[in-house]
Design a protein around this motif. Structure first.
Motif, mmCIF file in Angstrom:
data_model
loop_
_atom_site.group_PDB
_atom_site.id
_atom_site.type_symbol
_atom_site.label_atom_id
_atom_site.label_comp_id
_atom_site.label_asym_id
_atom_site.label_seq_id
_atom_site.Cartn_x
_atom_site.Cartn_y
_atom_site.Cartn_z
ATOM 1 N N VAL A 144 17.637 46.999 105.739
ATOM 2 C CA VAL A 144 16.496 47.573 106.462
ATOM 3 C C VAL A 144 16.712 47.440 107.966
ATOM 4 O O VAL A 144 16.496 48.393 108.737
ATOM 5 C CB VAL A 144 15.184 46.885 106.040
ATOM 6 N N VAL A 145 17.135 46.263 108.397
ATOM 7 C CA VAL A 145 17.366 46.026 109.821
ATOM 8 C C VAL A 145 18.465 46.950 110.351
ATOM 9 O O VAL A 145 18.313 47.587 111.403
ATOM 10 C CB VAL A 145 17.732 44.553 110.071
ATOM 11 N N GLN A 146 19.563 47.048 109.633
ATOM 12 C CA GLN A 146 20.680 47.877 110.089
ATOM 13 C C GLN A 146 20.282 49.347 110.181
ATOM 14 O O GLN A 146 20.655 50.040 111.139
ATOM 15 C CB GLN A 146 21.870 47.710 109.144
ATOM 16 N N MET A 339 -6.594 44.489 111.321
ATOM 17 C CA MET A 339 -5.465 44.481 110.373
ATOM 18 C C MET A 339 -4.985 43.057 110.103
ATOM 19 O O MET A 339 -3.788 42.799 109.945
ATOM 20 C CB MET A 339 -4.325 45.347 110.920
ATOM 21 N N TRP A 340 -5.910 42.109 109.989
ATOM 22 C CA TRP A 340 -5.513 40.715 109.849
ATOM 23 C C TRP A 340 -4.826 40.419 108.515
ATOM 24 O O TRP A 340 -4.079 39.457 108.403
ATOM 25 C CB TRP A 340 -6.703 39.774 110.052
ATOM 26 N N LEU A 341 -5.040 41.255 107.507
ATOM 27 C CA LEU A 341 -4.327 41.025 106.253
ATOM 28 C C LEU A 341 -2.823 41.266 106.393
ATOM 29 O O LEU A 341 -2.037 40.794 105.567
ATOM 30 C CB LEU A 341 -4.880 41.939 105.151
ATOM 31 N N PHE A 342 -2.409 42.005 107.419
ATOM 32 C CA PHE A 342 -0.993 42.272 107.639
ATOM 33 C C PHE A 342 -0.312 41.164 108.453
ATOM 34 O O PHE A 342 0.915 41.125 108.514
ATOM 35 C CB PHE A 342 -0.814 43.601 108.384
ATOM 36 N N ASN A 343 -1.094 40.309 109.089
ATOM 37 C CA ASN A 343 -0.503 39.332 110.006
ATOM 38 C C ASN A 343 0.551 38.452 109.345
ATOM 39 O O ASN A 343 1.647 38.257 109.884
ATOM 40 C CB ASN A 343 -1.598 38.447 110.609
ATOM 41 N N SER A 344 0.230 37.909 108.179
ATOM 42 C CA SER A 344 1.174 36.992 107.529
ATOM 43 C C SER A 344 2.448 37.725 107.116
ATOM 44 O O SER A 344 3.550 37.149 107.170
ATOM 45 C CB SER A 344 0.525 36.328 106.305
ATOM 46 N N LYS A 345 2.331 38.991 106.722
ATOM 47 C CA LYS A 345 3.515 39.762 106.336
ATOM 48 C C LYS A 345 4.429 39.989 107.533
ATOM 49 O O LYS A 345 5.649 39.861 107.435
ATOM 50 C CB LYS A 345 3.090 41.096 105.727
ATOM 51 N N PHE A 346 3.830 40.319 108.663
ATOM 52 C CA PHE A 346 4.640 40.571 109.844
ATOM 53 C C PHE A 346 5.228 39.281 110.402
ATOM 54 O O PHE A 346 6.334 39.291 110.961
ATOM 55 C CB PHE A 346 3.816 41.301 110.905
ATOM 56 N N GLU A 347 4.521 38.175 110.256
ATOM 57 C CA GLU A 347 5.089 36.893 110.677
ATOM 58 C C GLU A 347 6.292 36.523 109.809
ATOM 59 O O GLU A 347 7.296 36.001 110.304
ATOM 60 C CB GLU A 347 4.026 35.794 110.618
ATOM 61 N N LYS A 348 6.202 36.800 108.510
ATOM 62 C CA LYS A 348 7.346 36.557 107.622
ATOM 63 C C LYS A 348 8.525 37.441 108.029
ATOM 64 O O LYS A 348 9.678 36.990 108.050
ATOM 65 C CB LYS A 348 6.955 36.845 106.172
ATOM 66 N N ALA A 349 8.228 38.704 108.352
ATOM 67 C CA ALA A 349 9.291 39.615 108.771
ATOM 68 C C ALA A 349 9.966 39.103 110.039
ATOM 69 O O ALA A 349 11.203 39.144 110.160
ATOM 70 C CB ALA A 349 8.724 41.017 109.005
ATOM 71 N N ARG A 350 9.163 38.605 110.961
ATOM 72 C CA ARG A 350 9.731 38.094 112.214
ATOM 73 C C ARG A 350 10.617 36.877 111.961
ATOM 74 O O ARG A 350 11.698 36.757 112.553
ATOM 75 C CB ARG A 350 8.593 37.756 113.191
ATOM 76 N N ALA A 351 10.177 36.012 111.068
ATOM 77 C CA ALA A 351 10.980 34.822 110.755
ATOM 78 C C ALA A 351 12.289 35.210 110.061
ATOM 79 O O ALA A 351 13.360 34.661 110.368
ATOM 80 C CB ALA A 351 10.173 33.873 109.873
ATOM 81 N N ARG A 352 12.234 36.157 109.132
ATOM 82 C CA ARG A 352 13.443 36.565 108.434
ATOM 83 C C ARG A 352 14.388 37.329 109.352
ATOM 84 O O ARG A 352 15.606 37.232 109.235
ATOM 85 C CB ARG A 352 13.084 37.426 107.214
ATOM 86 N N ALA A 354 14.756 36.753 112.544
ATOM 87 C CA ALA A 354 15.435 35.728 113.340
ATOM 88 C C ALA A 354 16.554 35.068 112.538
ATOM 89 O O ALA A 354 17.635 34.779 113.071
ATOM 90 C CB ALA A 354 14.417 34.681 113.798
ATOM 91 N N ALA A 355 16.316 34.851 111.248
ATOM 92 C CA ALA A 355 17.350 34.250 110.387
ATOM 93 C C ALA A 355 18.544 35.196 110.231
ATOM 94 O O ALA A 355 19.699 34.757 110.250
ATOM 95 C CB ALA A 355 16.758 33.916 109.025
ATOM 96 N N ILE A 356 18.275 36.477 110.101
ATOM 97 C CA ILE A 356 19.356 37.458 109.987
ATOM 98 C C ILE A 356 20.195 37.469 111.268
ATOM 99 O O ILE A 356 21.419 37.514 111.217
ATOM 100 C CB ILE A 356 18.775 38.863 109.691
ATOM 101 N N LYS A 357 19.540 37.394 112.405
ATOM 102 C CA LYS A 357 20.259 37.353 113.679
ATOM 103 C C LYS A 357 21.155 36.124 113.762
ATOM 104 O O LYS A 357 22.245 36.172 114.360
ATOM 105 C CB LYS A 357 19.260 37.345 114.849
ATOM 106 N N ARG A 358 20.721 35.019 113.155
ATOM 107 C CA ARG A 358 21.530 33.794 113.165
ATOM 108 C C ARG A 358 22.669 33.852 112.159
ATOM 109 O O ARG A 358 23.511 32.960 112.123
ATOM 110 C CB ARG A 358 20.649 32.577 112.840
ATOM 111 N N GLY A 359 22.675 34.893 111.327
ATOM 112 C CA GLY A 359 23.714 35.030 110.320
ATOM 113 C C GLY A 359 23.407 34.331 109.017
ATOM 114 O O GLY A 359 24.306 34.144 108.184
#
Length: 362
Positions: A144-146, A339-352, A354-359
């Motif tokens: 998805v990121v690529q 859209m507060w129900l989306f907040n946790s989903k987008f926070e998870k996306a942001r964390a993942r 960052a992990a992808i960027k770290r390899g």
């Protein structure tokens, strides 16, 4: 002799007003109905997995089939529970309880029913399982990121904007499917796959991708080669059930042009979560969202169309409680905040992301 002490009386509970009593009754009724439909769906699923064997002398009963769109009833029941709870806490603020595991504002959700939501999520996982022929990816998040980054670069984005496009694409994937690839849809016979697109949207995205494929190949030959392989692999099936082509076509259909405009969007909406919400709104209400972006001031752009407000409510925005449902208009700032129900989903996306960027491995 000493006289016994008079029994201490508990302080009298304040008598509920008629409207408060009605709010309590409505929530209790909604909660009972939610539990009932969850139990019914679970029983239907278990019966289909393990039919009860009837005695030899009796004719075996055919397991009760799940209805068409089996998720719709439990989805509406969950909305009713949250909506009546919002009305209850409006009427009785003392009923607002502790924080919950989902990050939902406590005025909209009673933490004690978390096990019911876990059952609800598990039922959807079962009912929306990918079909047997679906073609999965070993690295669905990275794909998805690529793809988001490649499309943004093809649309003229620099490296920084392309990176943000990758994050936004991942946010959409989390918002649409909780990052589960190739799923069906228990609430719709139209929208399927990793980005929950309909057939016409998928075909339109495929056509748009073909138009920029040569440019993509020049910018990223390895990605273009992967695309050729996935196209060949998906020959003969609905491309929405090949993770790569589903994401590619979905992003091209709705988001491609805007992925090239990320610097301008970021200037209006600097917050990453707000940006992901805006791109999610392209999925839900594309025409007014594009108009809001063109206005130059997204935050103050106002919507008052009843049909558009209905689309928002169908996606858990201005859905919970009488006050929200009574709204006839909203600015984009108010929509984003709702859209507060989306907040946790987008926070998870942001964390993942960052992990992808770290390899890190998925």
């Amino acid at each position: 002799p000493p006289q016994p002490k008079p029994a201490q009386r508990r302080p009298a509970q304040p008598k509920l007003t008629k409207s408060q009593a009605a709010a309590v009754a409505a929530y209790d009724k909604a909660l009972i109905a939610f539990k009932k439909i969850l139990a019914e769906r679970r029983a239907q699923i278990e019966a289909l997995k393990s039919p009860v064997k009837a005695p030899a002398q009796k004719r075996a009963k055919k397991p009760k089939a799940l209805p068409n769109l089996p998720g719709q009833a439990i989805y509406l029941a969950r909305l009713k529970v949250m909506s009546t709870y919002a009305d209850l806490t409006d009427a009785l603020p003392s009923r607002i309880g502790r924080p919950n595991a989902y990050g939902v504002p406590p005025a909209f959700f009673e933490a004690g029913i978390e096990p019911l939501i876990e059952e609800y999520a598990e039922l959807f996982r079962i009912m929306q399982a990918p079909p047997a022929f679906a073609q999965s990816s070993d690295a669905p998040l990275r794909d998805v990121v690529q793809l988001g980054m490649a499309i943004a670069r093809a649309k003229g984005a620099d490296d920084a904007a392309a990176e943000r496009a990758g994050l936004i694409a991942l946010g959409i994937f989390f918002a649409e499917t909780n990052a589960r690839q190739n799923i069906g849809n228990a609430r719709s016979n139209t929208y399927k796959g990793s980005l929950q697109t309909g057939p016409s949207e998928d075909h339109n995205g495929r056509r748009k991708w073909a138009a920029i494929k040569k440019k993509i190949a020049k910018l990223d030959p390895a990605l273009a080669a992967r695309d050729d392989a996935e196209e060949a692999r998906a020959a003969g099936i609905d491309q929405r059930f090949n993770h790569w082509t589903a994401v590619r076509n979905g992003l091209m259909n709705a988001h491609a042009d805007l992925l090239g405009d990320i610097p301008a969007i970021a200037a209006m909406m600097p917050d990453e979560i707000d940006q992901m919400k805006l791109f999610q709104l392209i999925q839900i209400i594309p025409t007014p969202t594009r108009a809001a972006l063109k206005s130059g001031n997204v935050a103050t752009y106002e919507i008052s169309d009843r049909r558009v407000m209905g689309f928002l409510r169908n996606n858990s925005i201005f859905t919970f409680g009488k006050a929200d449902r009574a709204r006839t208009s909203a600015t984009y700032r108010e929509i984003l905040d709702a859209m507060w129900l989306f907040n946790s989903k987008f926070e998870k996306a942001r964390a993942r992301f960052a992990a992808i960027k770290r390899g890190a491995a998925e």
